[in-house]
Design a protein around this motif. Structure first.
Motif, mmCIF file in Angstrom:
data_model
loop_
_atom_site.group_PDB
_atom_site.id
_atom_site.type_symbol
_atom_site.label_atom_id
_atom_site.label_comp_id
_atom_site.label_asym_id
_atom_site.label_seq_id
_atom_site.Cartn_x
_atom_site.Cartn_y
_atom_site.Cartn_z
ATOM 1 N N THR A 389 13.768 4.312 -11.579
ATOM 2 C CA THR A 389 13.603 5.375 -12.555
ATOM 3 C C THR A 389 12.280 6.080 -12.289
ATOM 4 N N TYR A 395 9.014 10.124 -21.325
ATOM 5 C CA TYR A 395 8.630 8.720 -21.462
ATOM 6 C C TYR A 395 7.247 8.625 -22.112
ATOM 7 N N LEU A 401 10.731 3.060 -19.743
ATOM 8 C CA LEU A 401 10.794 3.085 -18.279
ATOM 9 C C LEU A 401 11.417 1.796 -17.747
ATOM 10 N N ASN A 404 15.237 1.587 -18.559
ATOM 11 C CA ASN A 404 16.097 2.426 -17.728
ATOM 12 C C ASN A 404 16.163 1.918 -16.288
ATOM 13 N N ALA A 405 15.038 1.397 -15.775
ATOM 14 C CA ALA A 405 15.077 0.808 -14.432
ATOM 15 C C ALA A 405 15.972 -0.423 -14.435
ATOM 16 N N ALA A 408 19.586 0.702 -14.379
ATOM 17 C CA ALA A 408 19.958 1.132 -13.028
ATOM 18 C C ALA A 408 20.174 -0.078 -12.121
ATOM 19 N N ILE A 422 19.756 4.944 -8.772
ATOM 20 C CA ILE A 422 18.769 5.740 -9.500
ATOM 21 C C ILE A 422 19.280 5.958 -10.920
ATOM 22 N N PHE A 423 18.411 5.760 -11.880
ATOM 23 C CA PHE A 423 18.833 5.870 -13.281
ATOM 24 C C PHE A 423 19.317 7.277 -13.590
ATOM 25 N N SER A 424 20.404 7.311 -14.381
ATOM 26 C CA SER A 424 20.911 8.566 -14.916
ATOM 27 C C SER A 424 21.216 8.346 -16.390
ATOM 28 N N HIS A 428 22.648 4.929 -19.585
ATOM 29 C CA HIS A 428 22.238 4.556 -20.950
ATOM 30 C C HIS A 428 23.412 4.677 -21.908
#
Length: 713
Positions: A389, A395, A401, A404-405, A408, A422-424, A428
């Motif tokens: 992320t 943030y 952070l 979300n990482a 992912a 990669i987070f999108s 979430h």
């Protein structure tokens, strides 16, 4: 004008009068004096009368006040929580140096009697008013007259006394009394009695005795301590220099504690606390300098639990340390590697020029891990799943952070592991839907949303139906059917899988018993139920099995339990004991998903496995993959050598069926015969296809795509 001046004026006036005037004046004066005297006495008598009237009024007021005070005194006497009494002497006594005080005391102890007591006093002595009135000091101090007279001597000497005395109630129960006493005197100064207020302090004295004993014990201990302190002081004086060294060591230890609070004890890497601190500084810096980019990489070792359980925790720790060395080789200057969990790491990448910088670091890590780790004669291959992320002005807290990482990273695991994602925002959303599903799942049994589906199992040697596999389905209140692939892992995580397993087991046993009683099945069919690994760690597992069989009336020989290889790995000794008890109940064990796990084939020898089930993944690809038939053939050979029966699942084509028949496979199930169906449809299936119909199964048509269930067992 005063009387002397008036007298002088009258005298001067007399000197100026002649004899006749004086005689006449004398007569007149006598009359005047008589009138004055009469007026004087009249005035004086009127004054006395007025004084008497005032005195009588004051006397009435005083009497009224005395009566009111007497009422208050009586009220105080009756309502007081303390004992109040009045003792009066038969005859007044004189108390001074002119009398024989010993004889006076003898008289007092026999002739001073209680004249009045209140209820509190009666309660103290456990007596009625009749029993106390008339008692003398000799009665109260019959147990110790010497002490009583000593107290009375001090009392009469001072005229008042506050003291504590040891007395006895009328039932001879000992008690301690604390009182305030006041002598009463007549106008001649002789003692006529005394007034007293007293309270029972037995409990307080008891506590004082206990406190005194404790104090004595403390004093004794203090003496011993003083001796010991003296010894220790001598020793301390001799080791003062060593103490200084210890202080230095202590300071070093404090520094170490501060270091340990921010670092992982195994790897020496920053821990979550230090990572969050650095993230907070980066977020604050980014708000002032948004052009400075950074990224958070969340790494988790794939299959680490299997490695840790198989090779041991000591080797698992060595593997983590070796992994850190590899990660540090991929680390750029200024980056931070932190360990935040057992096999979970976070890499904080600073001073990024673009997103590709983080991707290149992830690719480099994956490349480094293609080489094996060599630890204690073991060659271990591992991979990691990585979630990435990037910073954003949205943030404001490190937790977002990291969250979300982490999302992912789990997305990378779900997509096959050994990769990065990669987070999108969609991740979430998926996580929130998963959370909502978990909340619904907690009420799935109480809301009666679970349904049991049944799939027939057929014996290949005679094409006869031998039983069913019971498969759970979740049908929500909106009539939406949720796949077990979606809710079983969630049920495992939140701990409700235990209740779901037992519910399915009870429903399946009840249904099979119902079919037996209704005569829908002629042969002694069985039902196979899948159980979670967690069931075997429950202390009441066997008890639950017994209760369900007793409740449903199903015999144990008609029940089969399907387990995965993880059951055999996690607690071998406990599992072996449970299997033994299941055998005693004639319940068979089937090893599900055979060939997909990581357990050793030695488990087949060490555990009483009755059947193995070849996973559908090997069956479905037999037509397209040359290696799969060889794998299936090998599994059949192993099972035959160990005298274990084989079930093949996922049969969908005639070619698969014929091949398994040639291999000597014992049992099959799949869409070729019937998809998993609910109770009503299975009952129709049983009525439509008798045992004789199954012998013509080679003539059946393959099921259409429309009839295939969208859920997987």
């Amino acid at each position: 004008m005063n009387l002397d001046k008036i007298y002088q004026l009258i005298l001067n006036w007399f000197n100026q009068l002649n004899i006749y005037e004086l005689i006449n004046l004398s007569l007149a004066a006598c009359l005047l004096l008589m009138l004055i005297e009469i007026s004087f006495w009249q005035y004086h008598l009127f004054g006395k009368l007025h004084y008497l009237q005032q005195s009588q009024t004051k006397l009435k007021t005083t009497n009224h006040n005395l009566q009111e005070n007497q009422k208050l005194l009586d009220l105080f006497f009756a309502q007081s929580l303390d004992g109040i009494f009045l003792m009066m002497l038969d005859e007044p006594v004189q108390w001074d140096d002119t009398v024989d005080k010993e004889k006076v005391l003898d008289y007092v102890f026999n002739h001073q009697r209680i004249a009045r007591v209140n209820q509190a006093m009666l309660d103290q002595y456990g007596a009625s008013e009749k029993q106390l009135l008339g008692l003398t000091p000799g009665d109260f101090f019959a147990h110790d007259l010497v002490q009583g007279k000593q107290i009375w001597r001090r009392f009469f000497d001072a005229g008042r006394l506050r003291c504590e005395t040891f007395e006895r109630k009328l039932n001879n129960t000992p008690m301690w009394i604390e009182g305030d006493y006041l002598c009463l005197y007549n106008t001649e100064g002789k003692i006529i009695g005394h007034f007293g207020i007293q309270r029972d302090i037995s409990e307080r004295k008891k506590r004082e005795v206990e406190r005194k004993k404790a104090q004595q014990k403390i004093e004794h201990l203090n003496q011993k301590l003083a001796i010991e302190v003296q010894k220790q002081t001598t020793a301390l004086n001799q080791t003062n220099q060593k103490l200084q060294e210890e202080i230095i060591k202590y300071q070093q230890a404090q520094q170490q504690l501060r270091y340990d609070a921010l670092h992982d004890h195994l790897t020496g890497l920053p821990n979550r606390n230090l990572l969050i601190d650095r993230l907070e500084h980066l977020i604050e810096r980014n708000q002032n300098h948004p052009q400075q980019k950074f990224a958070v990489l969340c790494l988790d070792v794939d299959r680490f639990k299997v490695i840790n359980d198989s090779l041991g925790h000591l080797l698992g720790d060595q593997l983590l340390i070796a992994l850190v060395n590899r990660l540090q080789q991929c680390q750029r200057r200024g980056d931070t590697i932190a360990r935040i969990g057992g096999d979970e790491f976070v890499i904080l990448l600073e001073e990024l020029t673009c997103i590709n910088d983080a991707i290149r670091v992830s690719q480099k890590i994956q490349q480094e891990l293609t080489l094996p780790f060599k630890l204690e004669n073991h060659e271990i291959f591992i991979s990691v799943s990585i979630g990435i992320t990037f910073n954003s002005e949205l943030y404001t807290q490190p937790i977002y952070l990291l969250r979300n990482a982490d999302l992912a990273m789990y997305s990378a695991k779900n997509r096959g592991k050994a990769r990065y994602e990669i987070f999108s925002p969609a991740m979430h959303n998926i996580a929130m839907k998963k959370l909502a599903l978990e909340n619904q799942l907690k009420r799935v049994i109480s809301k009666k949303e679970l349904v049991v589906y049944y799939q027939p199992i057929v014996a290949l040697k005679n094409n006869l139906l031998v039983g069913f596999e019971a498969l759970v389905r979740w049908q929500t209140s909106e009539q939406k059917l949720i796949s077990p692939q979606d809710f079983i892992p969630l049920a495992e995580n939140i701990g409700i899988i235990i209740d779901i397993d037992l519910w399915v087991l009870r429903e399946a046993c009840l249904q099979l018993r119902f079919w037996q009683e209704q005569g829908l099945i002629n042969n002694p069919l069985s039902v196979a139920v899948n159980l979670s690994t967690k069931q075997f760690s429950q202390p009441d597992f066997i008890e639950n099995i017994d209760n369900i069989l007793a409740e449903t009336g199903l015999e144990g020989q008609y029940l089969k339990l399907e387990i995965t290889e993880n059951v055999l790995i996690e607690n071998a000794e406990l599992t072996r004991e449970i299997f033994k008890q299941l055998q005693q109940r004639e319940i068979q064990i089937c090893l599900d998903d055979f060939g997909t796990g990581y357990s050793s084939l030695s488990y087949l020898q060490n555990f009483p496995i009755n059947k193995i089930k070849i996973d559908r993944s090997f069956i479905s690809q037999m037509d397209d993959n040359d290696s799969n038939p060889a794998i299936v053939r090998a599994m059949m050979m192993i099972a035959n050598e160990l005298n274990i029966e084989v079930i093949a699942e996922g049969i969908e084509t005639l070619t698969q069926l014929e091949f398994l028949h040639l291999l000597g496979c014992h049992y099959v199930q799949g869409y070729w015969f019937s998809p998993p169906q609910n109770r009503e449809k299975i009952e129709l299936w049983l009525e439509s296809f008798s045992q004789n119909n199954l012998q013509n199964c080679n003539n059946w048509l393959l099921p259409s795509q429309e009839n295939k269930s969208n859920v997987v067992a």
